[in-house]
Design a protein around this motif. Structure first.
Motif, PDB file in Angstrom:
ATOM      1  N   GLN A  83       1.128  -1.174   0.412  1.00 47.84           N
ATOM      2  CA  GLN A  83       0.205  -0.015   0.218  1.00 47.84           C
ATOM      3  C   GLN A  83       0.370   0.913   0.281  1.00 47.84           C
ATOM      4  O   GLN A  83       0.959   2.253   0.976  1.00 47.84           O
ATOM      5  CB  GLN A  83      -1.073  -0.275   1.090  1.00 47.84           C
ATOM      6  CG  GLN A  83      -2.246   1.187   0.544  1.00 47.84           C
ATOM      7  CD  GLN A  83      -3.525   1.246   2.462  1.00 47.84           C
ATOM      8  OE1 GLN A  83      -2.210   0.057   3.384  1.00 47.84           O
ATOM      9  NE2 GLN A  83      -3.901   1.280   1.939  1.00 47.84           N
ATOM     10  N   GLY A 154      -3.443   7.898  -3.452  1.00 47.60           N
ATOM     11  CA  GLY A 154      -3.910   8.178  -2.206  1.00 47.60           C
ATOM     12  C   GLY A 154      -3.893   6.892  -1.902  1.00 47.60           C
ATOM     13  O   GLY A 154      -3.481   6.107  -2.530  1.00 47.60           O
ATOM     14  N   SER A 155      -3.979   7.028  -0.681  1.00 45.38           N
ATOM     15  CA  SER A 155      -3.951   5.411  -0.108  1.00 45.38           C
ATOM     16  C   SER A 155      -4.777   4.317  -0.144  1.00 45.38           C
ATOM     17  O   SER A 155      -4.839   2.990  -0.010  1.00 45.38           O
ATOM     18  CB  SER A 155      -3.551   5.653   1.837  1.00 45.38           C
ATOM     19  OG  SER A 155      -4.141   5.959   2.191  1.00 45.38           O
ATOM     20  N   GLU A 156      -6.123   5.023  -0.499  1.00 42.18           N
ATOM     21  CA  GLU A 156      -7.040   3.929  -0.762  1.00 42.18           C
ATOM     22  C   GLU A 156      -7.652   4.351  -2.498  1.00 42.18           C
ATOM     23  O   GLU A 156      -7.935   3.667  -3.023  1.00 42.18           O
ATOM     24  CB  GLU A 156      -8.375   4.510  -0.442  1.00 42.18           C
ATOM     25  CG  GLU A 156      -8.542   4.904   1.423  1.00 42.18           C
ATOM     26  CD  GLU A 156      -8.192   3.444   1.692  1.00 42.18           C
ATOM     27  OE1 GLU A 156      -8.521   2.826   1.725  1.00 42.18           O
ATOM     28  OE2 GLU A 156      -7.534   2.922   3.106  1.00 42.18           O
ATOM     29  N   ARG A 157      -7.193   5.160  -2.951  1.00 43.19           N
ATOM     30  CA  ARG A 157      -7.454   5.385  -5.035  1.00 43.19           C
ATOM     31  C   ARG A 157      -6.377   6.483  -5.720  1.00 43.19           C
ATOM     32  O   ARG A 157      -5.063   6.410  -5.092  1.00 43.19           O
ATOM     33  CB  ARG A 157      -8.670   6.146  -4.655  1.00 43.19           C
ATOM     34  CG  ARG A 157      -8.775   6.235  -6.589  1.00 43.19           C
ATOM     35  CD  ARG A 157     -10.734   6.583  -5.926  1.00 43.19           C
ATOM     36  NE  ARG A 157     -11.226   7.161  -7.550  1.00 43.19           N
ATOM     37  CZ  ARG A 157     -10.987   7.833  -7.684  1.00 43.19           C
ATOM     38  NH1 ARG A 157      -9.729   8.699  -8.120  1.00 43.19           N
ATOM     39  NH2 ARG A 157     -11.594   7.288  -9.396  1.00 43.19           N
ATOM     40  N   SER A 158      -5.924   5.282  -5.739  1.00 43.71           N
ATOM     41  CA  SER A 158      -4.277   6.481  -6.959  1.00 43.71           C
ATOM     42  C   SER A 158      -5.140   5.932  -8.675  1.00 43.71           C
ATOM     43  O   SER A 158      -5.421   5.283  -9.220  1.00 43.71           O
ATOM     44  CB  SER A 158      -3.190   5.268  -6.981  1.00 43.71           C
ATOM     45  OG  SER A 158      -2.986   6.304  -5.758  1.00 43.71           O
ATOM     46  N   VAL A 179      -8.022   0.637  -6.789  1.00 37.75           N
ATOM     47  CA  VAL A 179      -8.455   1.417  -5.069  1.00 37.75           C
ATOM     48  C   VAL A 179      -7.997  -0.391  -4.001  1.00 37.75           C
ATOM     49  O   VAL A 179      -7.799  -1.037  -4.673  1.00 37.75           O
ATOM     50  CB  VAL A 179      -9.785   1.295  -5.412  1.00 37.75           C
ATOM     51  CG1 VAL A 179     -10.563   2.632  -5.764  1.00 37.75           C
ATOM     52  CG2 VAL A 179     -11.210   0.269  -5.972  1.00 37.75           C
ATOM     53  N   TRP A 180      -8.313   0.207  -3.528  1.00 39.00           N
ATOM     54  CA  TRP A 180      -6.954  -0.347  -2.242  1.00 39.00           C
ATOM     55  C   TRP A 180      -8.961  -0.722  -1.455  1.00 39.00           C
ATOM     56  O   TRP A 180      -9.332  -0.257  -0.576  1.00 39.00           O
ATOM     57  CB  TRP A 180      -6.513   0.000  -0.862  1.00 39.00           C
ATOM     58  CG  TRP A 180      -6.085  -0.520   0.158  1.00 39.00           C
ATOM     59  CD1 TRP A 180      -6.144  -0.911   1.813  1.00 39.00           C
ATOM     60  CD2 TRP A 180      -4.559  -0.964   0.167  1.00 39.00           C
ATOM     61  NE1 TRP A 180      -6.107  -1.526   1.994  1.00 39.00           N
ATOM     62  CE2 TRP A 180      -4.509  -2.128   1.266  1.00 39.00           C
ATOM     63  CE3 TRP A 180      -4.215  -1.366  -1.335  1.00 39.00           C
ATOM     64  CZ2 TRP A 180      -4.028  -2.921   1.042  1.00 39.00           C
ATOM     65  CZ3 TRP A 180      -2.834  -2.445  -1.215  1.00 39.00           C
ATOM     66  CH2 TRP A 180      -2.965  -3.065   0.137  1.00 39.00           C
ATOM     67  N   VAL A 181      -8.422  -2.875  -1.660  1.00 39.59           N
ATOM     68  CA  VAL A 181      -9.441  -3.482  -1.430  1.00 39.59           C
ATOM     69  C   VAL A 181      -9.491  -4.678  -0.999  1.00 39.59           C
ATOM     70  O   VAL A 181      -8.407  -5.381  -0.868  1.00 39.59           O
ATOM     71  CB  VAL A 181     -10.514  -3.713  -2.742  1.00 39.59           C
ATOM     72  CG1 VAL A 181     -11.411  -4.416  -1.920  1.00 39.59           C
ATOM     73  CG2 VAL A 181     -11.721  -2.256  -3.523  1.00 39.59           C
ATOM     74  N   TRP A 185      -4.477  -3.980  -3.804  1.00 34.14           N
ATOM     75  CA  TRP A 185      -4.512  -2.448  -4.669  1.00 34.14           C
ATOM     76  C   TRP A 185      -5.554  -3.829  -5.529  1.00 34.14           C
ATOM     77  O   TRP A 185      -5.068  -4.604  -6.007  1.00 34.14           O
ATOM     78  CB  TRP A 185      -3.795  -2.349  -5.728  1.00 34.14           C
ATOM     79  CG  TRP A 185      -2.783  -1.307  -4.600  1.00 34.14           C
ATOM     80  CD1 TRP A 185      -1.655  -0.952  -4.216  1.00 34.14           C
ATOM     81  CD2 TRP A 185      -3.153  -0.340  -4.047  1.00 34.14           C
ATOM     82  NE1 TRP A 185      -1.256  -0.168  -3.042  1.00 34.14           N
ATOM     83  CE2 TRP A 185      -2.656   0.442  -3.176  1.00 34.14           C
ATOM     84  CE3 TRP A 185      -4.744   0.459  -4.399  1.00 34.14           C
ATOM     85  CZ2 TRP A 185      -2.796   2.065  -3.093  1.00 34.14           C
ATOM     86  CZ3 TRP A 185      -5.020   2.053  -4.329  1.00 34.14           C
ATOM     87  CH2 TRP A 185      -3.330   2.629  -3.205  1.00 34.14           C
ATOM     88  N   GLN A 188      -9.715  -1.015 -11.062  1.00 38.78           N
ATOM     89  CA  GLN A 188     -11.198  -0.755 -11.157  1.00 38.78           C
ATOM     90  C   GLN A 188     -11.740   0.601 -12.178  1.00 38.78           C
ATOM     91  O   GLN A 188     -10.571   1.419 -12.915  1.00 38.78           O
ATOM     92  CB  GLN A 188     -11.658   1.025 -10.056  1.00 38.78           C
ATOM     93  CG  GLN A 188     -12.892   2.182 -10.123  1.00 38.78           C
ATOM     94  CD  GLN A 188     -12.883   2.805  -9.115  1.00 38.78           C
ATOM     95  OE1 GLN A 188     -12.601   3.342  -9.377  1.00 38.78           O
ATOM     96  NE2 GLN A 188     -13.947   2.611  -7.922  1.00 38.78           N
TER      97      GLN A 188
END
Length: 215
Positions: A83, A154-158, A179-181, A185, A188
């Motif tokens: 991450q 971003g740590s949740e979406r790039s 996206v971080w799920v 990663w 999306q």
């Protein structure tokens, strides 16, 4: 099956900015000899090259793997990305290549492990079932990875611009979002109502991080 383990400002705004900068310089001069202030916080380095990169063939296209992921790279799934910006970039590249070239017997597993749920995934699955892919990429037309630019992290979406070149000398840029799920990663895909182009032609390779796949 082989398993790979890796880890425009206006004049008023400009004047205000210059005044603020001057004030900071004056304060810094007055404080010389009085010790340093607290360090300024820094964001993650978006231009650092991923550690330990090596290249793995996936159905005729070389993809990068390294210390930032993936941990697992099999015919069914590539998972285990770090991450951080480098992990996000590697995931964007690896997932994009694999979903594009996945054969009939593996695409469903790749979709389950590497693509985030949403309208984009649903639309891709609906289209993929109508196709049949069995052969690897044709060397006469296969893309070669040349590097990437992280345009939004971003740590949740790039979002990552991936640069590839082709045997005819053309260059393309593919904008991929990850996206971080569930601790990893995932790619999306854009929904069917989104009209921003995912792939565009480029005059040259202008990647901020160069990752040159072997010839």
């Amino acid at each position: 099956m082989n398993r790979i383990h890796t880890r425009g400002l206006g004049g008023i705004e400009v004047a205000a900015a210059l005044a603020a900068l001057t004030a900071l310089l004056v304060l810094a001069g007055c404080g010389a000899g009085g010790g340093e202030g607290p360090p300024m916080p820094h964001g993650p380095d978006l231009t650092a090259v991923p550690d330990g990169v090596r290249w793995v063939d996936y159905r005729g296209v070389s993809v990068p793997v390294g210390s930032d992921g993936p941990d697992e790279f099999t015919a069914q799934a590539a998972t285990g990305f770090v991450q951080n910006p480098q992990g996000a970039a590697l995931a964007a590249i690896v997932h994009t290549v694999r979903m594009s070239l996945a054969p009939d017997e593996h695409w469903a597993s790749i979709a389950a492990h590497e693509i985030a749920a949403g309208d984009g995934k649903d639309a891709w699955v609906s289209s993929r079932v109508l196709l049949s892919i069995q052969t690897p990429a044709d060397p006469a037309t296969a893309p070669r990875l040349r590097g990437y630019t992280i345009i939004d992290y971003g740590s949740e979406r790039s979002r990552v611009d991936i640069y590839t070149s082709f045997p005819d000398g053309s260059v393309a840029v593919n904008t991929a979002t990850v996206v971080w799920v569930a601790g990893d990663w995932r790619l999306q895909l854009p929904g069917p109502d989104e009209d921003d182009p995912v792939v565009r032609e480029a005059g040259s390779v202008e990647a901020s991080v160069r990752l040159e796949a072997p010839l």
